[in-house]
Design a protein around this motif. Structure first.
Motif: not given
Length: 319
Positions: A210, A230, A233-234, A237, A260, A264, A266, A269
């Protein structure tokens, strides 16, 4: 009485052949000559340009160095080992390179002096390509310092790298990409994954995940003209990701990955901390342990240590 002859091989003791008497001097000269050859070789290596050094590495591994044509920025690439159709092609993205000559003065040539990413690609047995950034190794009329400083993550840069992926895909017939980004190449790997539909996973090493958060952590001015991963992000993810960070990295602190991951949010990740790795040290051994490990939950539960130093196991923390 005969006069003393310093070249005579007759001594007051046992006779000694002249060749034996001067052998130590000859051996010393041989050692001195070898030492000078080592010094001269080192100087020749040091005098190599980054492009020459990269070509030397590629030749040693039987890889081809090519320049992908582009209207604005031709890009240097190390092509895969052999032509052929591969379902997935791993592409290594170079870091920011020699972006700054001093703390406040941009360099005139952003080509990396440390060819770490190229060495990682050359040592990887999987089908892979190495992709340099715009203006690295190959300059063009469109090259200007903003492209490797404030605008190094701009849409222009992302678009050109995406075009290069299209060129590789057309040539090698792969359906998917795995992107491996080092340092600033990590941000570009994430941006490419967010803007494309064929990037199925992303791995990073010492990555600037980021740029916005990184600049704030370092008390630096924002990178005007650069994109922020970021903000996507959608899209990100849903992309499997593994981010390897060094606990001794003073350039990209390991805590950046924590920020990050928090933003995020998710489960796909993950972060791996490589104990003792700095920004440019410890990655070749660490990556050799992780490059073949699938990005699956089962693999993460089992893979808790990596022997990336010669003196034994080094603990990792996988989040």
């Amino acid at each position: 009485m005969l006069p003393f002859n310093p070249l005579s091989n007759i001594s007051h003791g046992n006779p000694q052949p002249m060749s034996n008497r001067y052998a130590p001097y000859s051996q010393a000269l041989v050692h001195i000559g070898k030492a000078w050859l080592v010094v001269i070789s080192a100087l020749l290596v040091a005098c190599q340009s980054p492009r020459e050094a990269l070509q030397h590495l590629a030749d040693a591994q039987g890889r081809q160095v090519e320049v992908l044509p582009g209207r604005a920025f031709p890009l240097l690439v190390l092509t895969p080992h052999a032509a052929g159709n591969h379902t997935r092609l791993r592409v290594y993205l170079e870091g920011d390179g020699h972006a700054w000559a001093t703390a406040s003065q941009p360099s005139l040539d952003p080509s990396p002096h440390n060819l770490l990413v190229a060495r990682l690609a050359l040592a990887d047995p999987a089908p892979n390509a190495y992709l340099a950034r715009p203006c690295q190794f190959v300059m063009s009329a469109a090259c200007r310092p903003e492209l490797w400083t404030n605008r190094r993550f701009s849409q222009d840069v992302v678009t050109r790298l995406s075009q290069a992926l299209d060129q590789l895909k057309q040539r090698y017939g792969n359906q998917e990409f795995e992107l491996v980004g080092y340092s600033g190449g990590a941000a570009l790997a994430l941006l490419l994954a967010a803007q494309r539909t064929d990037v199925t996973q992303v791995q990073t090493l010492a990555g600037n995940l980021s740029p916005r958060l990184w600049a704030a952590m370092k008390n630096l001015s924002p990178l005007d003209g650069s994109l922020e991963p970021l903000d996507y992000r959608s899209q990100l993810a849903s992309v499997p990701q593994r981010h390897l960070v060094g606990t001794a990295d003073q350039i990209i602190p390991a805590t950046l990955a924590d920020k990050y991951q928090q933003a995020l949010d998710s489960y796909l990740s993950h972060t791996v901390r490589i104990d003792g790795a700095s920004h440019d040290q410890g990655w070749e051994a660490a990556w050799s342990e992780w490059l073949e490990t699938p990005l699956t939950n089962e693999a993460w539960q089992k893979k808790t240590t990596v022997d990336h130093l010669t003196n034994g196991k080094v603990p990792l923390i996988a989040n």
